[in-house]
Design a protein around this motif. Structure first.
Motif, PDB file in Angstrom:
ATOM      1  N   LEU A   1     -72.982 -66.333   7.887  1.00 27.02           N
ATOM      2  CA  LEU A   1     -73.071 -64.882   8.060  1.00 27.02           C
ATOM      3  C   LEU A   1     -71.686 -64.250   7.957  1.00 27.02           C
ATOM      4  O   LEU A   1     -70.660 -64.906   8.140  1.00 27.02           O
ATOM      5  N   ARG A   2     -71.682 -62.953   7.712  1.00 27.36           N
ATOM      6  CA  ARG A   2     -70.443 -62.171   7.631  1.00 27.36           C
ATOM      7  C   ARG A   2     -70.707 -60.816   8.284  1.00 27.36           C
ATOM      8  O   ARG A   2     -71.551 -60.044   7.811  1.00 27.36           O
ATOM      9  N   ILE A   3     -69.999 -60.534   9.378  1.00 28.89           N
ATOM     10  CA  ILE A   3     -70.229 -59.292  10.107  1.00 28.89           C
ATOM     11  C   ILE A   3     -68.904 -58.644  10.493  1.00 28.89           C
ATOM     12  O   ILE A   3     -67.860 -59.302  10.559  1.00 28.89           O
ATOM     13  N   ASP A   4     -68.984 -57.362  10.772  1.00 28.89           N
ATOM     14  CA  ASP A   4     -67.832 -56.565  11.202  1.00 28.89           C
ATOM     15  C   ASP A   4     -67.910 -56.408  12.716  1.00 28.89           C
ATOM     16  O   ASP A   4     -68.753 -55.655  13.222  1.00 28.89           O
ATOM     17  N   VAL A   5     -67.059 -57.113  13.438  1.00 28.42           N
ATOM     18  CA  VAL A   5     -67.091 -57.056  14.905  1.00 28.42           C
ATOM     19  C   VAL A   5     -66.132 -56.007  15.446  1.00 28.42           C
ATOM     20  O   VAL A   5     -65.952 -55.881  16.652  1.00 28.42           O
ATOM     21  N   ASN A   6     -65.535 -55.236  14.558  1.00 30.50           N
ATOM     22  CA  ASN A   6     -64.599 -54.193  14.962  1.00 30.50           C
ATOM     23  C   ASN A   6     -65.283 -52.851  15.166  1.00 30.50           C
ATOM     24  O   ASN A   6     -64.640 -51.894  15.596  1.00 30.50           O
ATOM     25  N   ARG A   7     -66.585 -52.797  14.833  1.00 33.42           N
ATOM     26  CA  ARG A   7     -67.341 -51.549  14.987  1.00 33.42           C
ATOM     27  C   ARG A   7     -68.719 -51.869  15.548  1.00 33.42           C
ATOM     28  O   ARG A   7     -69.145 -53.022  15.575  1.00 33.42           O
ATOM     29  N   THR A   8     -69.412 -50.844  16.000  1.00 35.44           N
ATOM     30  CA  THR A   8     -70.808 -50.971  16.421  1.00 35.44           C
ATOM     31  C   THR A   8     -71.669 -50.068  15.551  1.00 35.44           C
ATOM     32  O   THR A   8     -71.223 -49.024  15.090  1.00 35.44           O
ATOM     33  N   CYS A   9     -72.887 -50.504  15.307  1.00 34.21           N
ATOM     34  CA  CYS A   9     -73.812 -49.726  14.487  1.00 34.21           C
ATOM     35  C   CYS A   9     -75.159 -49.661  15.189  1.00 34.21           C
ATOM     36  O   CYS A   9     -75.778 -50.703  15.458  1.00 34.21           O
ATOM     37  N   ALA A  10     -75.601 -48.440  15.490  1.00 32.88           N
ATOM     38  CA  ALA A  10     -76.852 -48.226  16.219  1.00 32.88           C
ATOM     39  C   ALA A  10     -76.830 -49.036  17.513  1.00 32.88           C
ATOM     40  O   ALA A  10     -75.880 -48.959  18.273  1.00 32.88           O
ATOM     41  N   ALA A  11     -77.859 -49.861  17.731  1.00 39.47           N
ATOM     42  CA  ALA A  11     -77.925 -50.621  18.980  1.00 39.47           C
ATOM     43  C   ALA A  11     -77.191 -51.956  18.885  1.00 39.47           C
ATOM     44  O   ALA A  11     -77.109 -52.685  19.869  1.00 39.47           O
TER      45      ALA A  11
ATOM     46  N   ALA B   1     -84.676 -59.439   3.497  1.00 40.75           N
ATOM     47  CA  ALA B   1     -83.532 -60.322   3.747  1.00 40.75           C
ATOM     48  C   ALA B   1     -82.747 -59.852   4.971  1.00 40.75           C
ATOM     49  O   ALA B   1     -82.671 -58.652   5.245  1.00 40.75           O
ATOM     50  N   ARG B   2     -82.163 -60.780   5.681  1.00 38.33           N
ATOM     51  CA  ARG B   2     -81.256 -60.434   6.776  1.00 38.33           C
ATOM     52  C   ARG B   2     -79.929 -59.984   6.171  1.00 38.33           C
ATOM     53  O   ARG B   2     -79.281 -60.744   5.436  1.00 38.33           O
ATOM     54  N   PRO B   3     -79.499 -58.772   6.465  1.00 40.73           N
ATOM     55  CA  PRO B   3     -78.298 -58.245   5.793  1.00 40.73           C
ATOM     56  C   PRO B   3     -77.008 -58.940   6.218  1.00 40.73           C
ATOM     57  O   PRO B   3     -75.990 -58.822   5.518  1.00 40.73           O
ATOM     58  N   GLU B   4     -77.039 -59.678   7.338  1.00 42.95           N
ATOM     59  CA  GLU B   4     -75.829 -60.369   7.787  1.00 42.95           C
ATOM     60  C   GLU B   4     -75.463 -61.569   6.905  1.00 42.95           C
ATOM     61  O   GLU B   4     -74.340 -62.075   6.965  1.00 42.95           O
ATOM     62  N   ILE B   5     -76.407 -62.034   6.068  1.00 44.97           N
ATOM     63  CA  ILE B   5     -76.193 -63.263   5.295  1.00 44.97           C
ATOM     64  C   ILE B   5     -75.124 -63.068   4.229  1.00 44.97           C
ATOM     65  O   ILE B   5     -75.152 -62.110   3.454  1.00 44.97           O
TER      66      ILE B   5
ATOM     67  N   TYR C   1     -72.157 -54.852  16.523  1.00 41.45           N
ATOM     68  CA  TYR C   1     -71.419 -55.163  15.312  1.00 41.45           C
ATOM     69  C   TYR C   1     -72.016 -54.343  14.183  1.00 41.45           C
ATOM     70  O   TYR C   1     -73.074 -53.711  14.340  1.00 41.45           O
ATOM     71  N   CYS C   2     -71.366 -54.345  13.040  1.00 40.76           N
ATOM     72  CA  CYS C   2     -71.917 -53.702  11.849  1.00 40.76           C
ATOM     73  C   CYS C   2     -72.019 -54.723  10.730  1.00 40.76           C
ATOM     74  O   CYS C   2     -71.324 -55.744  10.727  1.00 40.76           O
ATOM     75  N   VAL C   3     -72.878 -54.447   9.781  1.00 39.88           N
ATOM     76  CA  VAL C   3     -72.996 -55.268   8.578  1.00 39.88           C
ATOM     77  C   VAL C   3     -72.149 -54.617   7.491  1.00 39.88           C
ATOM     78  O   VAL C   3     -72.341 -53.440   7.177  1.00 39.88           O
ATOM     79  N   PRO C   4     -71.187 -55.339   6.913  1.00 35.73           N
ATOM     80  CA  PRO C   4     -70.388 -54.762   5.825  1.00 35.73           C
ATOM     81  C   PRO C   4     -71.277 -54.274   4.692  1.00 35.73           C
ATOM     82  O   PRO C   4     -72.245 -54.942   4.309  1.00 35.73           O
TER      83      PRO C   4
END
Length: 414
Positions: free
Chosen positions: A208-218, A235-239, A221-224
């Motif tokens: 997986l690849r995620i942005d842990v420097n921001r929050t998105c909705a609930a 599909a799971r967007p974190e993949i 983390y955010c998905v780039p």
């Protein structure tokens, strides 16, 4: 720890493997040292290198993961949930710097605290990112926690993993892009029972690849937005990558940002994959394929492109049992080895060296042995190598030495 098909209880017991506000940037010291090393000395042929290990600490309890800190310490994750600190000047600290045992499910040989990495701004924040199997049912868990403050754990993402105790993945690492990468196994047992590898609807069998420097909705983390499956229905967007069996050890090259992945095989071959930053969305083949051979033709789909490993070695009828993915050497102590990826195997302890060739393709060689039962190979802040040994509980420093090439050569090319 076994990461493969079910084996006898004896073999299972003997194997372990199982895997904020400031901008996130790669460690400057390693990349700077690497560039300096490359500019002065040309890498020698792999057949002229060997690894030499020196034990520097003992008394660890099933050490499973390793990472360097900016202050020169090495953090060592022990399978039961404790984190120990080692410094070359003062040795192994007697008391843990972090204790997560109250959260960790260690009910199976491969469950436990599996991965640890500091935030790129660790010197200011003291934040660590950890991967573990959590109580009560072994869910794969990604969390962050200030060092020394286990009561302040923040869980970021989980994946159910209750049916089987093996194939948990567990590596965590920051890329040069500032995003956090996390590996998860296919769900365990053998033969990809949930058909997870080729299923984009589950996080199992993925990196997986995620942005842990921001929050998105609930989500904490955010998905780039440039993740490859953000707009793929179902599909799971974190993949970031899929088609993996148990990629419990991977690393990021601090110079070019590429991923080197050790993916544990079913029993025929062990494989190393090299994925460049522009190859997001690559399908590494499991469980259609195990390495390059076809494993389950029913999981193969016409027209699907599979990314071949850059190195694979035989598992069947050999002393090898489970690849331990390593790192690209970017230190300065041995500039002749600069740019060489080194990995090993939990049972054979062979040291495998792999390096891209300037003209394309890869060269590889066996360059000695690591200490017994290597569970993790990583670097300190200067890019120098260390390796952990599972049941003996050792930490060893690793260096390269020049040798005369073996008769007939030991280098293979792909």
């Amino acid at each position: 720890m076994s990461r493969r098909r079910c084996r006898s209880a004896t073999m299972l017991a003997g194997l372990l493997v199982l895997a904020l506000s400031a901008p996130l940037l790669p460690p400057v010291s390693v990349a700077s040292t690497a560039a300096a090393g490359a500019s002065h000395t040309r890498a020698v042929p792999l057949a002229e290198l060997t690894v030499v290990s020196e034990q520097v600490a003992f008394g660890l309890r099933r050490p499973i993961a390793l990472t360097g800190l900016p202050d020169g310490r090495m953090l060592i994750a022990e399978k039961d949930g404790t984190v120990r600190a080692y410094h070359p000047d003062t040795g192994l600290a007697a008391e843990p710097v972090l204790d997560l045992t109250a959260r960790i499910d260690t009910s199976d040989n491969e469950r436990g605290l599996l991965g640890i990495t500091p935030a790129p701004n660790f010197a200011r924040t003291g934040i660590l990112y950890v991967a573990y199997t959590s109580l009560p049912a072994g869910a794969l868990t990604l969390a962050r926690v200030p060092i020394g403050a286990p009561d302040r754990v923040q869980v970021l993402l989980t994946q159910e993993h209750a049916e089987y105790g093996n194939h948990n993945g567990g590596q965590v690492a920051f890329g040069r892009d500032g995003y956090l990468y996390w590996s998860l196994g296919d769900g365990g047992h053998a033969n990809d029972p949930f058909k997870s590898g080729q299923n984009l609807g589950t996080l199992l069998g993925k990196i997986l690849r995620i942005d842990v420097n921001r929050t998105c909705a609930a989500k904490p983390y955010c998905v780039p937005s440039d993740n490859p499956f953000v707009r793929t229905r179902g599909a799971r967007p974190e993949i970031w990558l899929y088609g993996l069996r148990n990629p419990w050890r991977f690393s990021v090259d601090p110079v070019d940002g590429s991923l080197w992945i050790g993916d544990v095989g079913q029993g025929l071959v062990e494989e190393i994959n090299h994925i460049r930053p522009w190859q997001g969305g690559a399908n590494l083949g499991w469980s259609c394929r195990e390495g390059t051979p076809v494993f389950d033709s029913e999981q193969c789909r016409p027209g699907v492109r599979y990314t071949d490993p850059v190195f694979e070695y035989p598992h069947f009828m050999t002393e090898s049992c489970s690849v331990t993915g390593g790192v690209v050497y970017r230190g300065s102590a041995t500039p002749e080895a600069w740019g060489t990826y080194v990995a090993s195997d939990y049972c054979s302890t062979l040291a495998f060296a792999v390096r891209p060739k300037p003209t394309g393709g890869y060269e590889s060689a066996t360059i000695g042995n690591f200490p017994t039962q290597p569970t993790a190979i990583d670097t300190d802040v200067h890019g120098e190598l260390y390796v952990l040994s599972d049941l003996p509980g050792w930490l060893s420093r690793v260096r390269f030495e020049r040798v005369q090439p073996a008769s007939g050569g030991r280098v293979a090319n792909r």
